[in-house]
Design an enzyme around this catalytic site. Structure first.
Site, PDB file in Angstrom:
ATOM      1  N   LEU A  76       0.733  -1.022   0.181  1.00  0.00           N
ATOM      2  CA  LEU A  76       0.120   0.043  -0.165  1.00  0.00           C
ATOM      3  C   LEU A  76       0.841   1.153  -0.008  1.00  0.00           C
ATOM      4  CD1 LEU A  76      -2.872   0.885  -0.006  1.00  0.00           C
ATOM      5  CD2 LEU A  76      -3.092   0.448   2.569  1.00  0.00           C
ATOM      6  N   SER A 206      -8.251   0.589   9.546  1.00  0.00           N
ATOM      7  CA  SER A 206      -8.706  -0.428   8.744  1.00  0.00           C
ATOM      8  C   SER A 206     -10.215  -0.537   9.171  1.00  0.00           C
ATOM      9  CB  SER A 206      -8.044  -1.688   9.324  1.00  0.00           C
ATOM     10  OG  SER A 206      -8.447  -2.882   8.838  1.00  0.00           O
ATOM     11  N   TYR A 221      -5.050  -6.892  16.432  1.00  0.00           N
ATOM     12  CA  TYR A 221      -4.894  -6.180  15.452  1.00  0.00           C
ATOM     13  C   TYR A 221      -6.344  -5.318  15.467  1.00  0.00           C
ATOM     14  CZ  TYR A 221      -4.787  -4.946  10.337  1.00  0.00           C
ATOM     15  OH  TYR A 221      -4.659  -4.180   9.343  1.00  0.00           O
ATOM     16  N   LYS A 225      -6.165  -1.167  15.822  1.00  0.00           N
ATOM     17  CA  LYS A 225      -6.660  -0.009  14.725  1.00  0.00           C
ATOM     18  C   LYS A 225      -7.653   0.819  14.970  1.00  0.00           C
ATOM     19  CE  LYS A 225      -4.038  -1.496  11.156  1.00  0.00           C
ATOM     20  NZ  LYS A 225      -2.996  -0.630  10.630  1.00  0.00           N
ATOM     21  N   THR A 256      -3.783  -7.773  -1.662  1.00  0.00           N
ATOM     22  CA  THR A 256      -2.198  -7.640  -1.653  1.00  0.00           C
ATOM     23  C   THR A 256      -1.658  -8.776  -1.062  1.00  0.00           C
ATOM     24  OG1 THR A 256      -2.339  -7.022   0.873  1.00  0.00           O
ATOM     25  CG2 THR A 256      -2.748  -5.155  -0.699  1.00  0.00           C
TER      26      THR A 256
HETATM   27  N1  NAD Z   1      -3.775  -5.183   3.148  1.00  0.00           N
HETATM   28  C1  NAD Z   1      -4.961  -4.813   3.508  1.00  0.00           C
HETATM   29  O1  NAD Z   1      -5.990  -5.840   3.211  1.00  0.00           O
HETATM   30  C2  NAD Z   1      -5.070  -3.615   4.464  1.00  0.00           C
HETATM   31  C3  NAD Z   1      -6.677  -3.665   4.633  1.00  0.00           C
HETATM   32  C4  NAD Z   1      -6.978  -2.629   5.709  1.00  0.00           C
HETATM   33  C5  NAD Z   1      -5.566  -1.939   6.255  1.00  0.00           C
HETATM   34  N2  NAD Z   1      -4.395  -2.335   6.043  1.00  0.00           N
HETATM   35  C6  NAD Z   1      -3.174  -1.792   6.791  1.00  0.00           C
HETATM   36  O2  NAD Z   1      -2.379  -0.923   5.646  1.00  0.00           O
HETATM   37  C7  NAD Z   1      -1.137  -0.875   6.019  1.00  0.00           C
HETATM   38  C8  NAD Z   1      -0.181  -1.626   5.075  1.00  0.00           C
HETATM   39  O3  NAD Z   1      -0.543  -2.625   4.539  1.00  0.00           O
HETATM   40  P1  NAD Z   1       0.145  -3.783   3.509  1.00  0.00           P
HETATM   41  O4  NAD Z   1      -1.024  -4.418   2.941  1.00  0.00           O
HETATM   42  O5  NAD Z   1       0.841  -2.672   2.443  1.00  0.00           O
HETATM   43  O6  NAD Z   1       1.002  -4.428   4.350  1.00  0.00           O
HETATM   44  P2  NAD Z   1       2.557  -4.883   3.826  1.00  0.00           P
HETATM   45  O7  NAD Z   1       3.036  -6.030   4.619  1.00  0.00           O
HETATM   46  O8  NAD Z   1       2.853  -5.087   2.414  1.00  0.00           O
HETATM   47  O9  NAD Z   1       3.509  -3.547   4.518  1.00  0.00           O
HETATM   48  C9  NAD Z   1       3.547  -3.357   5.944  1.00  0.00           C
HETATM   49  C10 NAD Z   1       5.212  -2.969   5.876  1.00  0.00           C
HETATM   50  O10 NAD Z   1       5.395  -2.311   7.227  1.00  0.00           O
HETATM   51  C11 NAD Z   1       6.675  -2.603   7.577  1.00  0.00           C
HETATM   52  N3  NAD Z   1       6.698  -2.858   9.135  1.00  0.00           N
HETATM   53  C12 NAD Z   1       6.427  -3.755   9.912  1.00  0.00           C
HETATM   54  N4  NAD Z   1       6.788  -3.615  11.263  1.00  0.00           N
HETATM   55  C13 NAD Z   1       7.627  -2.690  11.094  1.00  0.00           C
HETATM   56  C14 NAD Z   1       8.363  -1.748  12.072  1.00  0.00           C
HETATM   57  N5  NAD Z   1       8.235  -2.278  13.318  1.00  0.00           N
HETATM   58  N6  NAD Z   1       8.965  -0.529  11.753  1.00  0.00           N
HETATM   59  C15 NAD Z   1       8.829  -0.255  10.396  1.00  0.00           C
HETATM   60  N7  NAD Z   1       8.376  -0.837   9.443  1.00  0.00           N
HETATM   61  C16 NAD Z   1       7.615  -1.867   9.851  1.00  0.00           C
HETATM   62  C17 NAD Z   1       7.002  -3.890   6.867  1.00  0.00           C
HETATM   63  O11 NAD Z   1       8.267  -4.278   6.676  1.00  0.00           O
HETATM   64  C18 NAD Z   1       6.317  -3.707   5.663  1.00  0.00           C
HETATM   65  O12 NAD Z   1       7.101  -3.069   4.574  1.00  0.00           O
HETATM   66  C19 NAD Z   1      -0.921  -1.899   7.330  1.00  0.00           C
HETATM   67  O13 NAD Z   1      -1.035  -0.717   8.332  1.00  0.00           O
HETATM   68  C20 NAD Z   1      -2.155  -2.636   7.304  1.00  0.00           C
HETATM   69  O14 NAD Z   1      -2.680  -2.917   8.545  1.00  0.00           O
HETATM   70  C21 NAD Z   1      -4.013  -3.338   5.198  1.00  0.00           C
HETATM   71  O1  LIG Z   2      -9.708  -5.744   7.928  1.00  0.00           O
HETATM   72  C1  LIG Z   2      -9.196  -5.789   6.615  1.00  0.00           C
HETATM   73  C2  LIG Z   2      -7.714  -5.832   6.817  1.00  0.00           C
HETATM   74  O2  LIG Z   2      -7.106  -5.059   7.851  1.00  0.00           O
HETATM   75  C3  LIG Z   2      -7.331  -7.403   7.468  1.00  0.00           C
HETATM   76  O3  LIG Z   2      -7.675  -7.621   8.758  1.00  0.00           O
HETATM   77  C4  LIG Z   2      -6.031  -8.039   7.090  1.00  0.00           C
HETATM   78  O4  LIG Z   2      -5.763  -7.583   5.832  1.00  0.00           O
HETATM   79  C5  LIG Z   2      -5.996  -9.518   7.227  1.00  0.00           C
HETATM   80  O5  LIG Z   2      -6.589  -9.991   8.218  1.00  0.00           O
END
Ligand code: NAD
Ligand SMILES: OC[C@@H](O)C(O)[C@H](O)CO
Length: 316
Positions: A76, A206, A221, A225, A256
């Site tokens: 993201l 989220s 989690y 959030k 993703t």
């Molecule tokens: N993918 C989804 O469906 C989704 C949905 C809702 C919210 N989110 C939120 O969006 C954000 C990004 O998600 P994503 O899917 O791109 O995940 P991702 O795993 O691709 O990216 C997360 C990044 O955070 C970094 N990270 C983890 N711990 C860390 C730390 N202690 N210090 C610095 N960096 C750290 C990781 O190295 C990684 O690069 C997250 O906060 C996630 O909770 C994701």
């Molecule tokens: O709620 C959507 C996301 O934050 C989700 O919880 C995660 O990608 C997987 O459990």
């Protein structure tokens, strides 16, 4: 009748001793300062200087200044960085954990190739460590000549039954997702306040802040959030006076890497079936909200808000 150390025969947390109580009663509480209508940091901006309607539309969503993106090698974060650059961002520092730093450097190389006019930097951070984060933001500010925008994408997820959740793993999730957001916001805000230019801070919450995910259990989690959404309001209230806007986005399930494993195939079908739009989201459907909230002009009067982008999943 309450006795010291007991209430109704049950032990209670010790109360402050009499001297401490007297000190508490006479203490002065820190006071928040509110903005005034005259503050140039919060006043409306004059209409954009552009000659055609299309140019004015572009100018309204323009991204100016220097940005820090945490979780910078993540899915993201990378999509959001590209979108911010497409809207005018000219300098960015990607921050990530040491083990992910090579991945961040690969993203930097791709951005350098696709947007040669943009300066991209990479700095290591562990968002759970306040001292490390302060040093990282100091470094980013020195390299870029200030910080105007922060987007926090660093995050981890843990799916586990609550009967089996260890306190250590629970703390880890809250540490990265919630405390990490606070620590980075604080580090960035110090630079924004010193510059007297204001800024924009964006957290990633989220839909997990809005409901209990089904079917996978992930209490830590979800709690982390919802903490992020209320952190957003608290910091927005405290820092508006400095011209710092603080917002968050709440994405629904995204297609993703995080959600791509074969083991999640059936679960993905459940997620899609519980979304009115009948599918998971694409990262590029999230990035416009990042641009809106980070743009000094388009997001001018938006602070303390949580923008849910989920294909309607929270309607159910
Ligand atoms: N993918 C989804 O469906 C989704 C949905 C809702 C919210 N989110 C939120 O969006 C954000 C990004 O998600 P994503 O899917 O791109 O995940 P991702 O795993 O691709 O990216 C997360 C990044 O955070 C970094 N990270 C983890 N711990 C860390 C730390 N202690 N210090 C610095 N960096 C750290 C990781 O190295 C990684 O690069 C997250 O906060 C996630 O909770 C994701
Ligand atoms: O709620 C959507 C996301 O934050 C989700 O919880 C995660 O990608 C997987 O459990």
């Amino acid at each position: 009748m309450a006795q010291d150390g007991q209430r109704n025969g049950q032990p209670v947390a010790p109360m402050a001793n009499p001297e401490d109580r007297a000190a508490l009663a006479s203490r002065t509480l820190p006071q928040m300062t509110l903005s005034t209508a005259e503050s140039p940091l919060t006043a409306p901006l004059p209409p954009p200087q552009a000659s055609t309607p299309a140019e004015r539309a572009t100018a309204r969503f323009r991204i100016d200044g220097n940005a820090v993106i945490t979780g910078g090698s993540g899915t993201l974060a990378y999509a959001a960085t590209r979108a911010l650059i497409e809207h005018g961002l000219s300098q960015v520092t990607l921050m990530d954990l040491q083990p992910s730093i090579d991945a961040a450097k690969e993203k930097m190389a791709e951005l350098n190739r696709d947007f040669p006019h943009v300066k991209v930097h990479v700095v290591t951070v562990d968002v759970t460590d306040q001292e490390v984060a302060e040093e990282a933001f100091q470094k980013a500010s020195e390299i870029m000549g200030g910080i105007d925008i922060l987007c926090c994408f660093a995050g981890i997820v843990g799916c586990v039954h609550s009967t089996e959740q260890t306190a250590k793993e629970w703390r880890k999730v809250l540490d990265v997702n919630l405390t990490g957001s606070f620590v980075c916001a604080q580090a960035a805000a110090k630079h924004m306040i010193a510059s007297q230019n204001g800024g924009s801070i964006l957290f990633t919450a989220s839909i997990s802040a809005h409901h209990v995910n089904y079917p996978q259990p992930q209490a830590a989690y979800n709690v982390s959030k919802i903490g992020v959404t209320h952190l957003t309001r608290n910091l927005a209230a405290e820092w508006a006076v400095h011209g710092i806007r603080v917002n968050c986005i709440s994405p629904g399930y995204l297609d993703t890497v995080l959600n791509a494993g074969d083991n999640l195939k059936d679960v993905r079908t459940v997620w899609a079936s519980r979304c009115p739009m009948g599918r998971m989201g694409d990262v590029d459907e999230i990035t416009p909200s990042v641009v809106l909230l980070s743009s000094k002009r388009a997001g001018r009067y938006i602070t303390g808000t949580d923008l849910v982008v989920d294909g309607g999943a929270m309607c159910f």
